[in-house]
Design a protein around this motif. Structure first.
Motif, mmCIF file in Angstrom:
data_model
loop_
_atom_site.group_PDB
_atom_site.id
_atom_site.type_symbol
_atom_site.label_atom_id
_atom_site.label_comp_id
_atom_site.label_asym_id
_atom_site.label_seq_id
_atom_site.Cartn_x
_atom_site.Cartn_y
_atom_site.Cartn_z
ATOM 1 N N ARG A 1 0.814 -1.213 0.000
ATOM 2 C CA ARG A 1 0.000 0.000 0.000
ATOM 3 C C ARG A 1 0.857 1.277 0.000
ATOM 4 N NH1 ARG A 1 -4.443 -2.296 4.410
ATOM 5 N NH2 ARG A 1 -5.529 -3.654 2.907
ATOM 6 N N ASP B 1 -4.841 5.067 9.799
ATOM 7 C CA ASP B 1 -4.635 3.817 9.065
ATOM 8 C C ASP B 1 -3.224 3.760 8.493
ATOM 9 O OD1 ASP B 1 -7.194 2.740 9.470
ATOM 10 O OD2 ASP B 1 -8.003 4.007 7.872
ATOM 11 N N GLU C 1 -6.631 1.534 0.056
ATOM 12 C CA GLU C 1 -7.206 1.077 1.331
ATOM 13 C C GLU C 1 -6.495 1.704 2.523
ATOM 14 O OE1 GLU C 1 -8.050 -3.119 1.630
ATOM 15 O OE2 GLU C 1 -7.913 -3.347 -0.541
ATOM 16 N N PRO D 1 -7.531 6.389 -0.308
ATOM 17 C CA PRO D 1 -8.610 5.391 -0.231
ATOM 18 C C PRO D 1 -8.478 4.299 -1.291
ATOM 19 C CG PRO D 1 -9.476 7.614 0.015
ATOM 20 C CD PRO D 1 -8.046 7.775 -0.386
#
Length: 771
Positions: A120, A157, A151, A148
């Motif tokens: 990511r 996050d 993810e 986003p």
């Protein structure tokens, strides 16, 4: 083998590198351990079997390490990760654990939280946080990675993913893994607990329902007992050090600053410990403690097995053997002096038939007909009663009656070896034959049985099977070759343990013997199909040919040294038989005169010793033993009784002794001697005859507590306490035989004993007097 490995082994075993190198070369040339220890003393510097085995095993471990090292280097090279520094570190790794730690960051692995976070795009954030700059705006930096589509919907996050990456970096740090490994192994606490709802089923493990102790000092039998309880689903156990101590090691290593970035690293290292490192290190600690426990259990088993195998033989005598039983009768066999079956029958001198007169008449007739010289009675169910019957029977002359341990006899009777030897006989006849042969020569008979079935081990079914087999095979081989084997009478099974001989060659020797008659000289062994010069070199010195023209063929003098003996005889103007027969001639031999480059004083001394007693049996002379006449069942035992007994098993917490009641009693380590005993094996050996005092008897659980102290049951010194024997280690009962009825002990009224100062208080926990 590299010089580094030779030096390392030499330092570990406290020998010099030349001894290790010579031994390694001999092993690589397929020389056996007994051959090296006995006939290559000059090359190895007089190393014994224990040292040779240690070198062999350590060589194997280091070669396995080298093989893994090469695999890892090849993998790193293929990945393009092999830097000079990493290659040097891999080549310097001295243990498998260090090697695997170095490889861990590069090992192909399944997707983890850390790898997902990298996918990511969060690795740059993890790198920034790990640098721990006080000036770093953590929230602003994390906001840059919000995406986003990847993810990563929020800054939190992003930080969580970065911490996952940092946690894996910490987990893969070789230095921190080494430090935590040491902490777990030296400061870890082994703790066990009862699994809820299992209390009734797990009663034998009640000592471990809420147990804890340092894993570094936990004895073998308790580690294995806890593991067995866990394997059976009764207990759970963990090995963990103090968590704060472990976390402090991580903090000192990884927290290099203060501030928000360091706070994120602190969270990551806590996660790394709890989620990754603690589990990994506990797994390693479990394996390491299991390995240590296995080694101790295997050592005890091997020592017990050695004592049992080297038990005193009666020798070549005509034996009548009795396998006792109540309902099915006593199976009887008559054997000649070579152990061949001459006759079999069944008599019924015991309950319920009680045909005593008929049985006595049969016994007397067979003793006379086959010129029986000794009677062997198995010690299973009815053994004491059958022994008393034979002892009291009128046989027309005095014939010694001997109780024989029949553990494993049923295993032999159902084996392929027994079926091949006695295809027409049933299991009971084969078992009785085994009992008789055990009296004549325990070693020759017991080698036919899997050592694990003999019953002298401690948790032998829980230890690593390959390591156990290697150790027990080494023990059997050592015993067989120490005694030597008569090639003209030995079974295929016994011959297969001779140095250099395989099962196939052992069978070929028996076939040659059956087809051509007995061997008349060692040189004839070369006529056996498949037995070439190398095998002859390895085996000949351990094979005996009694009655051969050359007396050296019946001795432990190796054929390669016959020329030396002949030179000695020639210099004295006599023959080799004269040299064997006359001590005054041997006294004139100056050994230094016969030293050569290959034959030194150690071998010459062995030769001279062997000439004095050619083919001597190193086992102790046979001695008759008798149990107490008035004790036959556990109900006959009373506290305070002094009884003769035989040690049947030695464990880490004591010794089990057979006093003739079909149930072995325990002499706890604290009751073995008046002095402090660190290891039971220092005081007693399997098959040793001892005198014991009965301390307590528990009829309900068939448990007997015994003592060998002068003042039995006296309290131990406070600074020398030992833990109680675990409930999971039961005293072994005497063999119950095959299809026999177990006798019940007579009832007795007893007061509940005072166990307040008794080391057996846990052994008898829950005991209540009979109503």
């Amino acid at each position: 083998m590299s010089q580094t490995h030779l030096t390392q082994i030499a330092e570990e075993l406290n020998v010099n590198a030349r001894q290790v190198e010579a031994t390694a070369q001999l092993l690589d040339a397929d020389a056996t351990v007994p051959f090296i220890a006995r006939y290559r003393k000059e090359a190895t510097g007089n190393l014994d079997e224990v040292a040779v085995i240690a070198i062999r095993d350590r060589l194997g471990q280091l070669r396995e390490l080298d093989a893994r090292r090469e695999t890892i280097l090849a993998s790193l090279q293929e990945q393009g990760q092999l830097t000079d520094a990493l290659k040097q570190a891999v080549q310097a790794a001295a243990t498998m654990a260090v090697l695997e730690d170095l490889y861990l960051p590069y090992r192909p692995k399944r997707r983890t939280r850390g790898t997902i976070a990298k996918e990511r795009g969060l690795e740059p954030l993890a790198t920034a946080l790990f640098a721990q700059s006080p000036r770093l705006d953590v929230q602003a930096e994390a906001a840059r990675f919000v995406d986003p589509a990847q993810e990563v919907p929020t800054a939190e996050d992003a930080l969580a993913g970065a911490r996952d990456i940092i946690a894996e970096w910490i987990n893969e740090d070789a230095e921190i893994r080494a430090a935590l490994r040491e902490l777990f192994l030296t400061k870890g606490i082994l703790s066990s607990k009862l699994i809820k709802t299992k209390e009734a089923e797990a009663s034998k493990y009640k000592d471990y329902f809420d147990w804890s102790e340092p894993v570094a000092s936990a004895p073998s039998h308790r580690i294995l007992a806890v593991r067995r309880g866990a394997a059976e689903g009764m207990l759970s156990f963990h090995i963990q050090p103090d968590e704060q101590t472990a976390l402090e090691i991580l903090r000192r290593r990884f927290l290099t600053s203060t501030g928000p970035a360091s706070d994120q690293v602190a969270l990551a290292l806590q996660d790394a410990y709890k989620r990754l490192l603690s589990l990994s290190m506990e797994t390693e600690a479990r394996l390491a403690s299991k390995k240590r426990a296995d080694e101790e259990a295997i050592r005890v088993f091997a020592e017990n097995l050695r004592e049992l195998l080297l038990a005193s033989p009666l020798g070549q005598m005509r034996v009548l053997a009795l396998d006792p039983g109540f309902r099915t009768g006593c199976k009887l066999v008559c054997l000649d002096a070579q152990g061949r079956l001459l006759h079999n029958d069944t008599i019924y001198p015991l309950e319920p038939q009680r045909r005593t007169e008929q049985a006595a008449a049969t016994l007397k007739a067979l003793v006379q007909q086959y010129a029986i010289e000794a009677i062997a009675v198995g010690n299973g169910t009815g053994g004491r009663e059958a022994h008393a019957f034979c002892r009291d029977a009128d046989l027309g002359r005095t014939v010694p009656v001997v109780m024989v341990n029949e553990s494993g006899a049923s295993v032999y009777s159902a084996s392929q070896a027994a079926r091949e030897e006695f295809p027409e006989q049933d299991l009971t006849v084969r078992g009785a034959v085994s009992i008789g042969r055990r009296l004549m020569d325990p070693l020759a008979e017991l080698v036919k049985i899997d050592p694990k079935s003999i019953g002298v081990g401690q948790y032998q079914h829980d230890v690593e099977p390959k390591a156990l087999k290697t150790s027990l095979d080494d023990t059997v081989v050592s015993c067989v070759n120490a005694v030597g084997v008569e090639v003209n009478t030995a079974s295929k099974q016994l011959l297969s343990y001779v140095s250099g001989l395989s099962d196939r060659l052992a069978g070929s020797i028996v076939t040659w013997r059956n087809e051509n008659g007995p061997f008349r000289s060692r040189r004839q062994l070369l006529e056996v199909a498949g037995l070439g010069p190398k095998t002859f070199e390895q085996s000949a010195g351990f094979l005996r040919i009694r009655g051969a023209a050359n007396p050296l063929d019946a001795s432990a003098v190796h054929p390669e040294s016959y020329g030396v003996v002949e030179a000695m005889a020639g210099d004295l103007g006599c023959t080799v038989p004269d040299l064997v027969a006359r001590a005054e001639l041997r006294a004139k031999i100056a050994l230094e005169k016969y030293v050569t480059e290959t034959v030194g004083l150690p071998t010459l001394r062995d030769i001279l010793s062997e000439l004095a007693k050619p083919g001597r049996d190193p086992r102790e002379p046979f001695e008759l033993f008798a149990y107490a006449d008035d004790v036959h069942a556990i109900g006959d035992l009373k506290p305070g009784m002094k009884l003769p007994g035989v040690v049947t098993n030695v464990t880490a917490f004591g010794a089990f002794v057979d006093v003739g009641v079909h149930q072995d009693g325990l002499v706890h380590i604290s009751e073995l001697a008046d002095r402090f005993v660190e290891k039971p094996g220092d005081v007693v050996k399997v098959h040793q005859k001892v005198t014991v005092t009965v301390l307590e008897v528990d009829l309900d659980r068939s448990r007997i507590a015994l003592s060998m102290k002068t003042n039995p049951g006296s309290p131990r010194r406070a600074d020398r306490t030992e833990p109680p024997a675990p409930q999971a280690e039961r005293a072994p009962s005497r063999p119950q035989g095959r299809g026999k009825t177990k006798s019940s002990p007579p009832p007795s009224r007893r007061a509940e004993p005072d166990l307040s100062n008794n080391p057996f208080r846990d052994f008898f926990k829950g005991w209540k007097p009979k109503k």
